[in-house]
Scaffold this active site. Structure first.
Site, short mmCIF file in Angstrom:
data_model
loop_
_atom_site.label_atom_id
_atom_site.label_comp_id
_atom_site.label_asym_id
_atom_site.label_seq_id
_atom_site.Cartn_x
_atom_site.Cartn_y
_atom_site.Cartn_z
CE1 TYR A 7 34.58 45.74 35.87
CE2 TYR A 7 36.73 46.78 35.09
CZ TYR A 7 35.46 46.83 36.34
OH TYR A 7 35.49 46.24 37.37
CE LYS A 25 20.15 41.90 43.17
NZ LYS A 25 20.28 41.33 44.90
CG ASP A 52 22.00 40.12 46.99
OD1 ASP A 52 22.01 39.69 46.30
OD2 ASP A 52 21.05 40.69 47.41
CG ASP A 88 36.44 44.92 40.76
OD1 ASP A 88 38.31 44.76 40.59
OD2 ASP A 88 36.32 46.06 40.86
CG ASP A 119 39.18 44.20 46.33
OD1 ASP A 119 40.16 43.91 44.99
OD2 ASP A 119 39.13 45.36 46.58
C1 IPM Z 1 41.12 44.89 39.25
C2 IPM Z 1 40.79 46.00 39.21
C3 IPM Z 1 40.56 46.80 38.02
C4 IPM Z 1 39.17 46.19 37.47
C5 IPM Z 1 40.62 48.55 37.31
C6 IPM Z 1 42.21 48.67 38.33
C7 IPM Z 1 40.42 48.35 35.64
O1 IPM Z 1 40.08 46.81 40.48
O2 IPM Z 1 41.87 44.08 38.36
O3 IPM Z 1 41.16 44.04 40.45
O4 IPM Z 1 38.09 46.68 37.70
O5 IPM Z 1 38.96 45.21 37.57
MN MN Z 2 39.56 45.34 41.40
#
Ligand code: IPM
Ligand code: MN
Ligand code: NAD
Length: 330
Positions: free
Chosen positions: A124, A169, A200, A224, A228
């Protein structure tokens, strides 16, 4: 205490007002500064976040943030990334533990882990080139960035199990062997045990054996993605809060996005935002209120007052009202 309130887009506009009703139930002396920022504003005005907005945010101690639509359009710059960078919110803290009575996709009921994600550099970095036949993104890993996130992970490990897992990684990326070596040396200096995992393999093991992990420290993009994954095994994105912490400022937000598929229906789960308020209360040093809030959330879920993502039929506001009511009359 001045709090900037940024509902943002989509369900952000539903879950943040809901979370504020819960915060209001404590009657604390917090001045709320509402700000309209986001993709909707960009479509309307050509600017998602103005310099004036930024000045107002910097005058606040912290931010409560909903979600902002970030389309995959190279001309649109993510507002959230700008906030993280300009406020130097270098540590993204994402805790995961199953809540009582929440149905999980796998049968692991006992785990309690936190992902400590570097939040200002890595993939990023914003250093990018887009040409006709090729595109480049420079992955930046600095000593300063790696040391401070490793220190943060170690300070969290001291309140937990005195161990960290460094996720990287390094079998492919030189920038990640650099990151790994720094994390390991910071862990040693702090007397914290460490182990390491390739990202991974980590994604795989997190689903199968989440109970093995406690404090996971990793770079920006890996954090990130793994968060999830961790949200899925914890019962869903609708439940998972986060804190973006810097030395001067902090921003609290659910991990989920603006969820256009359910926006406007009044059925978004507000618990991720309400638990983000809980993280904010902890950051403010209000441990008693944070505990009361956590118990109120548990009791509402146990009573089955939940939104459709948890198999219920209640609305966003019904859930937040039920939580506020318990706080008002415990
Ligand atoms: C998160 C989101 C953000 C990220 C996006 C919306 C920029 O996915 O906060 O998890 O990638 O950090
Ligand atoms: Mn995210
Ligand atoms: P998302 O997190 O918005 O949604 C993923 C899935 O989870 C959807 O099915 C959604 O309905 C569900 N979900 C998310 N939050 C929920 C909640 N509170 N209650 C019930 N269900 C919920 O991810 P996406 O669809 O990939 O992203 C939508 C937009 O949001 C994109 O523009 C993305 O860039 C942006 N985004 C923003 C942030 C942020 O601002 N913090 C974070 C992630 C994604």
């Amino acid at each position: 205490m001045k709090l900037a309130v940024v509902p943002g887009d989509g369900i952000g506009k539903e879950v943040i007002p809901a979370a504020l009703t819960v915060l209001d139930a404590f009657g604390l002396d917090i001045e709320k500064v509402p700000l309209e920022i986001g993709y909707g504003k960009w479509e309307r005005t050509g600017s998602a976040l103005t310099d004036e907005d930024m000045i107002i945010i910097k005058e606040c101690e912290c931010v409560l943030f909903g979600a902002i639509t970030t389309p995959p359009d190279p001309n649109y710059k993510s507002v959230l990334l700008r906030l993280r960078k300009e406020l130097d919110l270098y540590a993204n803290i994402r805790p995961f533990a199953p809540l009582a009575n929440v149905k999980l996709p796998c049968n692991k009921k006992v785990f309690d882990l936190v992902i400590v994600r570097e939040n200002t550099e890595g993939m990023y970095s914003g250093i990018e080139e887009l040409h006709e036949d090729a595109a480049y993104t420079t992955r930046v890993i600095t000593r300063k960035g790696s040391e401070r996130i490793a220190e943060k992970a170690c300070s969290m490990a001291k309140k937990r199990k005195m161990q960290i897992t460094v996720v990287h990684k390094a079998n492919v990326l030189k920038s990640d062997s650099f990151f790994r070596d720094i994390c390991i040396s910071v862990a040693k200096c702090n007397g914290i045990l460490h182990n390491e995992m390739l990202v991974d393999a980590m994604a795989y093991d997190l689903i199968l054996r989440p109970e093995k992990y406690n404090v996971i420290v990793t770079t920006n993009l890996f954090g990130d993605i793994l968060s999830d994954v961790a949200a899925a095994i914890s019962g869903g994105l609708g439940l998972c809060p986060s804190a973006n912490i810097g030395d001067k400022h902090a921003l609290f937000e659910p991990i989920h996005g603006s969820a256009p598929d359910i926006a406007g229906k009044g059925i978004a789960n507000p618990i991720a935002s309400i638990l983000s308020v809980r993280m904010m209360l902890q950051w403010m040093g209000r441990e008693t209120e944070a505990q009361i809030l956590g118990k109120a959330v548990d009791s509402v879920i146990v009573r089955g007052i939940v939104t459709p993502d948890l198999g219920g039929s209640n609305s966003t506001i019904e859930v937040s009202d039920a939580i506020s009511k318990i706080i008002n009359v415990p």
